[in-house]
Design an enzyme around this catalytic site. Structure first.
Site, PDB file in Angstrom:
ATOM      1  N   GLY A 287       0.747  -0.834  -0.153  1.00  0.00           N
ATOM      2  CA  GLY A 287      -0.479   0.401  -0.199  1.00  0.00           C
ATOM      3  C   GLY A 287       0.926   1.005   0.169  1.00  0.00           C
ATOM      4  O   GLY A 287       0.401   1.898   0.686  1.00  0.00           O
TER       5      GLY A 287
ATOM      6  N   LYS B 177       2.062   1.430   5.951  1.00  0.00           N
ATOM      7  CA  LYS B 177       2.128   2.785   6.576  1.00  0.00           C
ATOM      8  C   LYS B 177       0.647   3.474   6.123  1.00  0.00           C
ATOM      9  O   LYS B 177       0.260   3.361   4.791  1.00  0.00           O
ATOM     10  CB  LYS B 177       3.210   3.791   5.639  1.00  0.00           C
ATOM     11  CG  LYS B 177       3.178   4.930   6.717  1.00  0.00           C
ATOM     12  CD  LYS B 177       3.445   5.841   5.734  1.00  0.00           C
ATOM     13  CE  LYS B 177       3.751   7.846   6.271  1.00  0.00           C
ATOM     14  NZ  LYS B 177       2.754   8.171   5.645  1.00  0.00           N
TER      15      LYS B 177
ATOM     16  N   HIS C  20      -5.610   1.409   9.545  1.00  0.00           N
ATOM     17  CA  HIS C  20      -5.989   2.173  10.066  1.00  0.00           C
ATOM     18  C   HIS C  20      -7.929   2.519   9.515  1.00  0.00           C
ATOM     19  O   HIS C  20      -8.889   2.733   9.940  1.00  0.00           O
ATOM     20  CB  HIS C  20      -6.038   3.096  11.119  1.00  0.00           C
ATOM     21  CG  HIS C  20      -5.745   3.846   9.372  1.00  0.00           C
ATOM     22  ND1 HIS C  20      -5.530   5.476   9.874  1.00  0.00           N
ATOM     23  CD2 HIS C  20      -5.018   3.950   8.910  1.00  0.00           C
ATOM     24  CE1 HIS C  20      -5.222   6.095   8.866  1.00  0.00           C
ATOM     25  NE2 HIS C  20      -4.709   5.090   8.182  1.00  0.00           N
TER      26      HIS C  20
END
Length: 347
Positions: A184, A250, A254
């Site tokens: 990502g 990173k 979330h």
């Protein structure tokens, strides 16, 4: 006649009243960003009338906006109706390294107002309200229906990563690692910083096909670092066909709930060799030196994508669920931590 001091309850009521109208602060910042006020002031203070001409605004209305911003430390009124910069307003300039202007504009996008208005629904259900509002998840909506905002989001993410890439590259102790994979990794700003710092290192940049359209030029084609960087497109929830010594993630986990995050980590584990290190780079609830923004981003992740910020204990549980061994946390700045796991030996 002197005014009687306010009671503790009266002070609290006024504070709550101001907090309830905080959307006006967002609106003021967004207006300043759209008008380009921080860039128009540049290096020297500017009178409101001249500033109004520069940004094509109504002079009196502009003074109202500046009054609200000055009260909150964004810009300084150096003399009557003459405005200069503060550290907060400098962060709003487009030419400031790590400029927050793209994030401010995203905070004022139409979808942001809509999503925040449904936060109570997200709290009731524990799920994103975005599909109910727009018929699809956030990234699908942006890429398919609002490509300009999608590009703005990518630019904001790349700017933020570029601003902290050197600090992260310094904090990442790679040891004898020969290959690092950024899962990502977006445009590859962190990969670039690592390759520039470690001349013998090889890297893999993994992301969705849409994101990889705009990879850092140094990492592709005839770029200076392209010979040491492989670019792989895919879906992290399905398969991560990448073998590396260190995997970086990173600002990704979330955005997802625990089921999705565990599935992504499990995909990485299935391809990773035993002993490989997996380093998540995110805010850590309860350990951040900026808890105000951490807790707000926590709610934003819930409302937009059903995700959340996590504590160290929650990361430990998430890693164990994905078949990984929790290895500890390391602060890397005022907001981010390295949260590390290790791929165990095969049975």
């Amino acid at each position: 006649m002197a005014q009687e001091p306010l009671s503790e309850q009266a002070v609290a009521s006024l504070r709550l009243h101001e907090m309830a109208h905080s959307l006006g602060v967002t609106a003021a910042l967004v207006a300043a960003a759209k008008l380009g006020i921080a860039d128009a002031i540049a290096e020297e203070p500017v009178h409101a009338d001249d500033l109004a001409k520069k940004v094509q605004a109504h002079p009196e209305a502009l003074r109202q906006l500046m009054r609200a911003l000055v009260t909150r430390g964004v810009f300084e009124e150096v003399s009557d109706h003459v405005y200069g910069h503060t550290p907060l307003s400098v962060a709003l300039r487009a030419d400031t390294p790590g400029s927050r202007r793209p994030w401010v504009l995203l905070a004022g996008a139409a979808f942001s107002w809509q999503v925040w208005s449904k936060l109570d629904d997200a709290v009731r259900t524990g799920a994103s309200v975005f599909p109910d509002l727009y018929g699809k998840d956030m990234f699908a909506h942006l890429s398919e229906d609002e490509p300009e905002l999608s590009a703005l989001f990518d630019r904001a993410a790349a700017t933020s990563t570029a601003a902290i890439a050197e600090a992260l590259a310094t904090a990442l102790h790679l040891g004898s690692a020969a290959t690092v994979a950024d899962i990502g990794g977006g445009q590859g700003k962190l990969v670039r910083a690592l390759l520039e710092r470690h001349p013998d290192l090889r890297a893999v940049l993994f992301d969705t096909p849409r994101v990889l359209i705009d990879v850092d030029p140094a990492l592709r084609g005839n770029g200076a670092l392209a010979g040491r960087c492989s670019i792989v497109a895919g879906d992290v929830w399905q398969e991560v066909p990448v073998r590396a010594d260190v995997y970086l993630i990173k600002g990704v986990l979330h955005m997802w709930n625990d089921d999705q995050a565990a599935a992504a980590l499990s995909s990485i584990r299935r391809s990773a060799p035993p002993g490989a290190r997996i380093m998540v780079i995110e805010q850590l609830v309860g350990a951040s030196s900026a808890p105000g923004i951490t807790t707000i981003i926590d709610l934003l992740m819930l409302a937009t994508q059903g995700g959340k910020e996590r504590t160290a204990r929650e990361f430990r549980a998430l890693f164990e669920r994905a078949g990984l061994e929790f290895a500890g946390t390391t602060p890397t700045g005022p907001m981010n931590h390295l949260i590390e796991a290790v791929v165990p030996a095969r049975d």
